[in-house]
Design a protein around this motif. Structure first.
Motif, PDB file in Angstrom:
ATOM      1  N   THR A   1     -35.555 -38.607 -93.950  1.00 24.20           N
ATOM      2  CA  THR A   1     -35.249 -38.027 -92.644  1.00 24.20           C
ATOM      3  C   THR A   1     -33.831 -38.336 -92.187  1.00 24.20           C
ATOM      4  N   ALA A   2     -33.154 -37.286 -91.746  1.00 18.82           N
ATOM      5  CA  ALA A   2     -31.829 -37.439 -91.148  1.00 18.82           C
ATOM      6  C   ALA A   2     -31.904 -37.039 -89.684  1.00 18.82           C
ATOM      7  N   VAL A   3     -31.397 -37.894 -88.809  1.00 14.50           N
ATOM      8  CA  VAL A   3     -31.272 -37.580 -87.386  1.00 14.50           C
ATOM      9  C   VAL A   3     -29.846 -37.119 -87.127  1.00 14.50           C
ATOM     10  N   ILE A   4     -29.712 -36.015 -86.413  1.00 10.96           N
ATOM     11  CA  ILE A   4     -28.400 -35.418 -86.171  1.00 10.96           C
ATOM     12  C   ILE A   4     -27.896 -35.815 -84.790  1.00 10.96           C
ATOM     13  N   ALA A   5     -26.663 -36.318 -84.731  1.00 11.50           N
ATOM     14  CA  ALA A   5     -26.065 -36.757 -83.472  1.00 11.50           C
ATOM     15  C   ALA A   5     -24.724 -36.051 -83.267  1.00 11.50           C
ATOM     16  N   GLY A   6     -24.244 -36.084 -82.035  1.00 10.20           N
ATOM     17  CA  GLY A   6     -22.961 -35.461 -81.732  1.00 10.20           C
ATOM     18  C   GLY A   6     -23.022 -34.757 -80.392  1.00 10.20           C
ATOM     19  N   PHE A   7     -21.844 -34.518 -79.779  1.00 10.80           N
ATOM     20  CA  PHE A   7     -21.790 -33.870 -78.473  1.00 10.80           C
ATOM     21  C   PHE A   7     -22.410 -32.465 -78.518  1.00 10.80           C
ATOM     22  N   PRO A   8     -22.777 -31.908 -77.350  1.00 10.78           N
ATOM     23  CA  PRO A   8     -23.264 -30.521 -77.302  1.00 10.78           C
ATOM     24  C   PRO A   8     -22.209 -29.549 -77.821  1.00 10.78           C
ATOM     25  N   ASN A   9     -22.682 -28.461 -78.405  1.00 12.23           N
ATOM     26  CA  ASN A   9     -21.824 -27.355 -78.852  1.00 12.23           C
ATOM     27  C   ASN A   9     -20.922 -27.701 -80.039  1.00 12.23           C
ATOM     28  N   VAL A  10     -21.234 -28.773 -80.755  1.00  7.61           N
ATOM     29  CA  VAL A  10     -20.430 -29.090 -81.948  1.00  7.61           C
ATOM     30  C   VAL A  10     -20.992 -28.401 -83.185  1.00  7.61           C
ATOM     31  N   GLY A  11     -22.108 -27.676 -83.013  1.00  8.95           N
ATOM     32  CA  GLY A  11     -22.677 -26.920 -84.121  1.00  8.95           C
ATOM     33  C   GLY A  11     -23.916 -27.532 -84.740  1.00  8.95           C
ATOM     34  N   LYS A  12     -24.604 -28.402 -84.007  1.00 11.03           N
ATOM     35  CA  LYS A  12     -25.771 -29.080 -84.581  1.00 11.03           C
ATOM     36  C   LYS A  12     -26.925 -28.108 -84.850  1.00 11.03           C
ATOM     37  N   SER A  13     -27.215 -27.242 -83.901  1.00  2.80           N
ATOM     38  CA  SER A  13     -28.318 -26.290 -84.101  1.00  2.80           C
ATOM     39  C   SER A  13     -27.994 -25.308 -85.226  1.00  2.80           C
ATOM     40  N   THR A  14     -26.742 -24.865 -85.280  1.00  8.57           N
ATOM     41  CA  THR A  14     -26.324 -23.965 -86.359  1.00  8.57           C
ATOM     42  C   THR A  14     -26.476 -24.655 -87.711  1.00  8.57           C
ATOM     43  N   LEU A  15     -26.065 -25.900 -87.758  1.00 10.48           N
ATOM     44  CA  LEU A  15     -26.183 -26.664 -88.993  1.00 10.48           C
ATOM     45  C   LEU A  15     -27.645 -26.828 -89.392  1.00 10.48           C
ATOM     46  N   LEU A  16     -28.487 -27.107 -88.417  1.00 12.57           N
ATOM     47  CA  LEU A  16     -29.909 -27.294 -88.687  1.00 12.57           C
ATOM     48  C   LEU A  16     -30.512 -26.017 -89.273  1.00 12.57           C
ATOM     49  N   ARG A  17     -30.129 -24.871 -88.725  1.00 15.23           N
ATOM     50  CA  ARG A  17     -30.635 -23.603 -89.254  1.00 15.23           C
ATOM     51  C   ARG A  17     -30.128 -23.351 -90.676  1.00 15.23           C
ATOM     52  N   GLN A  18     -28.882 -23.716 -90.914  1.00 10.21           N
ATOM     53  CA  GLN A  18     -28.328 -23.531 -92.264  1.00 10.21           C
ATOM     54  C   GLN A  18     -29.007 -24.452 -93.272  1.00 10.21           C
TER      55      GLN A  18
END
Length: 329
Positions: free
Chosen positions: A164-181
């Protein structure tokens, strides 16, 4: 976490007394000698009311999983959302009530058998009064368990066998896009009271091995100093899940957060998590002059550069997960 329907004291007693009345009617219609019928009828009412109440409480106790048997993530989750101590206390109150009512049943059945037929209804009324008193004594605990049921009904389903990897970072840095990819699908979004907007979970299988990616909007996207105690405790719970943390930088700064601020957030997250952190610089396709970005990249250990929106470099994260899993063996 499954918690069955929690009745109010009124609902518990209505159910118990209704069943007791039916049991009494059955005795009245039997061929018991008339001189014994009043005592047998009232005895049936006492036994049935006590047993139905015990069954109601015992069913709840049997269906609710023991907190100490749950994964540490869920134990911390429950503690953050409703409080583990209060949760255990409320379940303990149901056990106490069930055991006390069992004693009442034996006590008043014995008393009924020794009483006269004329006094039978008084013995039953006394038994019902004490039964009701016990049920109302745990009203607060029943209310709390009903509250816990509502708060915990959408507890996220976690695959504890997956890396499991937990994704961190400010809003709008592309986390949701990365998750979908990463997952080639829309992330599953679940209600998650730790956060302001919900938890996002993506799953993939790579070379027959499961991998899981988790983003927690509203939690790992703000300075640690701004977090309250509940949010800090939530981070501890997440640490039970994370094998690895991907910290996402917006290399283009189009998110509105300067790289300097993003670096401060990274160090804040790093100070809380003991889990390994892999830095990722996203939106590299939007960077025309890499001079500034390179200054921050040089401060970090082997960061990954990619463009999530174009899918460029995303496979490196899966490779990193695979390498990490192999290193753990």
């Amino acid at each position: 976490m499954f918690i069955p329907t929690i009745p109010t004291p009124e609902e518990v007693l209505d159910k118990s007394f209704s069943r007791a009345k039916k049991a009494a009617n059955k005795v009245r219609g039997s061929k018991i000698p008339r001189h014994q019928k009043s005592k047998k009828t009232e005895e049936a009412r006492i036994k049935t009311a006590c047993q139905v109440t015990q069954e109601t409480f015992n069913t709840i106790l049997e269906k609710v999983p023991k907190v100490e048997d749950l994964n540490m993530f869920y134990q911390d989750y429950i503690d953050v959302v409703v409080g583990v101590d209060q949760f255990k206390k409320s379940l303990g109150a149901l056990k106490w009530a069930s055991e006390l009512i069992a004693k009442f049943e034996n006590q008043y059945v014995f008393k009924m058998r020794r009483s006269s037929s004329e006094n039978a209804s008084n013995v039953r009324k006394e038994a019902f009064g004490r039964l009701a008193s016990v049920v109302y004594r745990i009203e607060d605990e029943l209310n709390f368990l009903d509250f816990a049921k509502q708060k915990l009904r959408n507890m996220p389903t976690i695959d504890f066998d997956a890396t499991t990897a937990v994704i961190a970072g400010f809003p709008n840095v592309g986390k949701s896009t990365l998750l979908r990819q990463l997952t080639s699908a829309e992330p599953k979004v679940a209600d998650y009271p730790f956060t302001t907007t919900g938890i996002q979970i993506g799953h993939i299988e790579h070379k027959w091995m499961p991998y899981q990616f988790i983003d927690t909007p509203g939690l790992l996207d703000r300075p640690v100093d701004d977090m309250n105690e509940i949010e800090l405790n939530a981070m501890v719970a997440l640490e039970h899940l994370a094998d690895l943390v991907f910290f996402i930088f917006d290399a283009s700064e189009t998110s509105g957060f300067p790289l300097e601020s993003q670096m401060k957030l990274y160090h804040g997250i790093k100070s809380i998590f003991n889990t390994p952190i892999q830095c990722v610089f996203n939106k590299m396709d939007l960077v025309e002059d890499t001079t500034l970005v390179d200054k921050y990249i040089e401060q970090l250990d082997n960061p990954i550069k990619l463009s999530a929106v174009e899918g460029i470099g995303v496979s490196e994260l899966i490779t990193k997960m695979e390498e990490f899993k192999n290193e753990k063996k």
